[in-house]
Motif scaffolding. Sequence first.
Motif: not given
Length: 132
Positions: A8-9, A13-16, A18-25
């Motif tokens: 679960g962790l 972590a992977a989802a966070k 991925e979300e951070r990379l999406r926001r940066e892009a």
Amino acid sequence: MASDIAVGLAVLAAAKTEERLRREAEQRRIEEERRRRELAARIKHIEDRRTTGLSTLLSELDELDRLRRLIAMLTEEFSAEPSPRLSAFLAWTREHLAQREARLSPQAIEHRFEAERLFGDDDDHGFTPSRW
């Protein structure tokens, strides 16, 4: 149960990440779009300033032509006996014409462009990018 928590962790972590990379892009895309809009606005600002400078010069040239025609017409029509007022007017007009012609010499135009910051590295003088 510990392995379920670890999985679960890891998923979280992977989802966070991925979300951070999406926001940066998305932020890079927005910044690039803003940069392109600013560049287009800067180019338009420069073109508008140059066009205004050209219009001013052409307008001054038209006025010189009109002055020359006026002087020629008055000189031809009243050359026999010009009145004192007409003589004074013609003398003043010729001096005025000479001064205006001097302001349109290549050197004078160069100084004008330098003062107005036109046709040089600082063509974008006075440009302020939109805050929107």
